[in-house]
Write an enzyme that holds these catalytic residues in place. Structure first.
Site, short mmCIF file in Angstrom:
data_model
loop_
_atom_site.label_atom_id
_atom_site.label_comp_id
_atom_site.label_asym_id
_atom_site.label_seq_id
_atom_site.Cartn_x
_atom_site.Cartn_y
_atom_site.Cartn_z
N ALA A 42 -0.60 4.23 1.00
CA ALA A 42 -1.78 4.42 0.14
C ALA A 42 -2.57 5.64 0.60
CB ALA A 42 -2.65 3.17 0.17
N LYS A 101 -5.41 5.49 12.73
CA LYS A 101 -5.67 4.77 13.99
C LYS A 101 -4.58 5.03 15.01
CE LYS A 101 -5.72 0.20 13.68
NZ LYS A 101 -6.36 -1.12 13.50
N THR A 151 3.79 0.36 5.67
CA THR A 151 4.63 1.04 4.68
C THR A 151 5.97 1.45 5.29
OG1 THR A 151 2.65 1.91 3.59
CG2 THR A 151 4.74 2.98 3.07
N ARG A 172 7.49 -16.39 -3.66
CA ARG A 172 7.50 -16.49 -2.19
C ARG A 172 6.68 -17.66 -1.68
NH1 ARG A 172 6.89 -10.20 -0.27
NH2 ARG A 172 9.08 -9.69 -0.64
C1 LIG Z 1 8.11 -5.63 7.45
C2 LIG Z 1 7.53 -5.38 6.09
C3 LIG Z 1 8.37 -5.24 5.00
C4 LIG Z 1 7.83 -5.02 3.72
N1 LIG Z 1 8.67 -4.83 2.65
C5 LIG Z 1 8.15 -4.55 1.44
C6 LIG Z 1 8.99 -4.25 0.33
O1 LIG Z 1 10.21 -4.20 0.45
N2 LIG Z 1 8.41 -4.00 -0.87
C7 LIG Z 1 7.05 -4.02 -1.05
O2 LIG Z 1 6.59 -3.78 -2.16
N3 LIG Z 1 6.23 -4.28 -0.01
C8 LIG Z 1 6.74 -4.53 1.22
N4 LIG Z 1 5.90 -4.78 2.27
C9 LIG Z 1 4.45 -4.66 2.06
C10 LIG Z 1 4.06 -3.19 2.00
O3 LIG Z 1 4.88 -2.44 2.83
C11 LIG Z 1 2.61 -2.99 2.40
O4 LIG Z 1 1.77 -3.88 1.73
C12 LIG Z 1 2.14 -1.59 2.08
O5 LIG Z 1 3.07 -0.66 2.56
C13 LIG Z 1 0.76 -1.35 2.66
O6 LIG Z 1 0.47 0.01 2.54
P1 LIG Z 1 -0.99 0.55 2.94
O7 LIG Z 1 -0.93 2.02 2.86
O8 LIG Z 1 -2.02 -0.18 2.18
O9 LIG Z 1 -1.14 0.05 4.45
P2 LIG Z 1 -0.28 0.52 5.72
O10 LIG Z 1 0.99 1.10 5.30
O11 LIG Z 1 -0.25 -0.61 6.68
O12 LIG Z 1 -1.18 1.68 6.32
C14 LIG Z 1 -2.47 1.41 6.86
C15 LIG Z 1 -2.85 2.55 7.74
O13 LIG Z 1 -4.23 2.43 8.10
C16 LIG Z 1 -4.35 2.64 9.50
N5 LIG Z 1 -5.58 2.03 9.97
C17 LIG Z 1 -5.87 0.71 10.09
N6 LIG Z 1 -7.11 0.57 10.59
C18 LIG Z 1 -7.62 1.81 10.77
C19 LIG Z 1 -8.82 2.34 11.29
N7 LIG Z 1 -9.81 1.54 11.74
N8 LIG Z 1 -9.00 3.67 11.33
C20 LIG Z 1 -8.01 4.51 10.92
N9 LIG Z 1 -6.84 4.08 10.45
C21 LIG Z 1 -6.64 2.74 10.37
C22 LIG Z 1 -3.06 2.04 10.05
O14 LIG Z 1 -2.83 2.41 11.37
C23 LIG Z 1 -2.07 2.60 9.04
O15 LIG Z 1 -1.76 3.93 9.32
C24 LIG Z 1 6.43 -4.98 3.55
C25 LIG Z 1 5.58 -5.13 4.65
C26 LIG Z 1 6.11 -5.33 5.91
C27 LIG Z 1 5.19 -5.48 7.08
#
Ligand SMILES: Cc1cc2nc3c(=O)[nH]c(=O)nc-3n(C[C@H](O)[C@H](O)[C@H](O)COP(=O)(O)OP(=O)(O)OC[C@H]3O[C@@H](n4cnc5c(N)ncnc54)[C@H](O)[C@@H]3O)c2cc1C
Length: 544
Positions: A99, A119, A127, A363
């Protein structure tokens, strides 16, 4: 909830009942799906929620352990930042997962200068760990309407229809965008020009619409997104810089953030025209005592930061416990076995050698069914681990090349577990996987706080109370891009003014009135077993 049971079937006995070549019989189901969820899903237990006592959602339900963090005391409310020179940017993106990187690229495309603060390092995220794939209704036998209906139904009707409509409508364009950036997807017809994308079916869906790159789709996506961000000269990436507080201006708008630079053991103040919060989920809180599939940084920081600034949250009492986390060996407990394995045909079998649920049911229903087997003594026990079998030998007997063509990550995981999945079933148990709720947003990622945009797992309202496989990867790109564009537009119209931590002082007063001033501090930044203490860390710098 404890996961101990008074009785389970020893591994060797259970294995003997899983005879090779036999097709395990499905036990007739006595309960409706709703009854199953009510009785066994962790969201429904007597201790599953408490009312929030302060803030915009006062009186509304929240998971008790999350409530302690959301209603925590500010981490730096008493730190003097006057001597810190602010850095200015148009858009500050917080979070280096899908994101955050999508928002960064969209904000750049809209002409904004961007600082991305992560972080850990950019890319260290949930992701990068995503395995199974991403949903998009691109097949001739599929439609946006079906994708919409499946998503609403999967979320038990609790998703916000406008957000779901946006999610499914943007999906085909998101796939084109990813391919344009360089993401590879599996092809149905081999690498021929004009080949079609391979499509699989996810649990709870009516059409095959999962697009994937083997079973490490997130890694492939993050590889490309990280490069795109790092090559862009209009983006400054600040790695190892957790955000510890947001900044507000004199009109209550979000005006930037305070970061803690782990390398230099110093605070940085970033003044921004708009902020995109993309900090992901909360798996590392190990809610209700569950192991987790999540990365180390998933500690609900964004929820705490946004809430004390006044942002409304929703559905923060609803979490996804993925049915197939590893149950044995213990050092891998909670690690994920992708739903793709069940999509390709693997069955779930209890210690009596019975199937007990449609493996492609939603799920939460599959999870509740597994927890029931374990609670009622039909689970399998092995060296203290408890679970049921994922019958990979039967699947691989039928499709022997899967481990080398599509289930590469599974092959690696099984190797680390010391299990040959062609001969021995894997033992699985639900693992805390996803935060269904979060910051309430509109279609452009706008939160209830002006200047604060949110995208990805930190948000709520898209997936209702249960997310379908593949819709999270889709959500982060749909709403990441929209939030990035909206933030860039907003930043263009903001005149620099006074900024500071007034909202934090207001928050602390509110906690004080509620008698909650002795609670923990948040954001917690790292899981409890990381033993990270910000003040101790800073003191280390002073000692030279
Ligand atoms: C093992 C696994 C398999 C998955 N498989 C799938 C799939 O096949 N298909 C699907 O649709 N979804 C899947 N998901 C879910 C999906 O991957 C996640 O919901 C999605 O990628 C989240 O993206 P995001 O960018 O919101 O968060 P993230 O990708 O978790 O990124 C969050 C970021 O914010 C940073 N951060 C956190 N706190 C702070 C802070 N205080 N200051 C600065 N930075 C911070 C973190 O370090 C990280 O870099 C899976 C999840 C997991 C764990």
């Amino acid at each position: 909830m404890t996961h101990a049971t008074t009785f389970a079937i020893p591994y060797a006995d259970a294995l003997a009942r899983l005879s090779p070549g036999a097709d395990p019989v499905m036990r007739p189901e006595a309960l409706s799906r709703e009854q199953l969820l009510e009785a066994y899903h962790p969201d429904h237990g007597a201790d599953a929620r408490v009312p929030l006592r302060v803030g915009a959602n006062r009186g509304e339900p929240c998971h008790p352990a999350l409530a302690r963090i959301i209603e925590g005391n500010a981490l730096i409310g008493d730190v003097d930042l006057v001597a810190v020179d602010p850095i200015a940017t148009d858009v500050l993106v917080i979070g280096g997962g899908g994101a955050g990187t999508a928002a960064t690229l969209a904000a750049r495309a809209a002409g904004a200068e961007v600082i991305l603060a992560a972080k850990l390092r950019i890319g260290d995220s949930n992701t990068v760990m995503a395995e199974g794939g991403i949903q998009a209704a691109i097949g001739e036998d599929d439609s946006l309407r079906r994708h919409f209906d499946d998503t609403m139904k999967g979320g038990h009707g609790a998703g916000f229809p406008q957000l779901v409509a946006q999610l499914v409508s943007d999906a085909p364009d998101v796939i084109r965008w990813l391919i344009g950036l360089g993401v590879n997807f599996d092809l149905a017809d081999g690498p021929a020009p004009g080949a079609r994308l391979m499509r699989k079916r996810a649990g709870g869906t009516t059409a095959a619409r999962i697009l994937s790159h083997r079973d490490f789709t997130g890694l492939e996506m993050m590889r490309v997104l990280r490069e795109a961000v790092e090559l862009d000269r209009g983006v400054t990436v600040l790695n190892r810089s957790p955000v510890v507080e947001l900044l507000s201006d004199e009109r209550g708008r979000c005006a930037g953030a305070v970061l803690y630079d782990l390398e230099h053991r110093a605070f940085r103040v970033v003044r921004a025209g708009a902020v995109v919060l993309a900090t992901g989920g909360a798996g590392r809180l190990h809610l209700t005592g569950f192991a987790t599939s999540n990365h180390y940084g998933a500690t609900a920081d964004g929820l705490a930061l946004a809430y004390r600034m006044g942002a409304r949250l929703r559905d923060v009492d609803s979490f996804q416990y993925h049915p197939t986390g590893i149950a044995w060996p213990p050092h891998l407990a909670g690690g994920l076995i992708s739903e793709a394995v069940r999509s390709l045909g693997a069955k779930l079998v209890n210690g009596l050698g019975e199937r007990f649920i449609d493996e492609l049911a939603p799920r939460d229903v599959v999870t509740a069914a597994i927890l029931r087997e374990c609670a009622e003594g039909r689970g399998v026990s092995r060296d203290g681990g408890l679970g049921v079998f994922l019958d990979t030998p039967a699947l691989l007997a039928e499709k022997p090349d899967l481990l080398t063509t599509q289930l590469i990550s599974l092959a690696h995981l099984a190797h680390r577990a010391g299990v040959d999945p062609a001969r021995e079933p894997l033992m699985i148990y639900p693992t805390l996987h996803y935060q269904n709720g979060g910051v309430a947003i509109d279609r452009d990622g706008t939160s209830s706080v002006p200047g604060l945009y949110c995208a990805g797992e930190v948000t709520g309202g898209i997936h209702g109370r249960n997310r379908l496989m593949g819709n999270a990867l889709l959500d982060i790109f749909v709403f990441g891009r929209r939030a990035g564009t909206a933030a860039a537009d907003h930043a263009g119209g903001v005149l620099p003014g006074r900024f500071g931590l007034e909202h934090v002082q207001r928050w602390q007063r509110e906690l004080s009135h509620a008698g909650m001033i002795d609670g923990p501090r948040s954001p917690i930044l790292y899981p409890a077993y990381g033993h990270f203490d910000l003040r101790g860390h800073m003191a280390g710098a002073n000692q030279g």
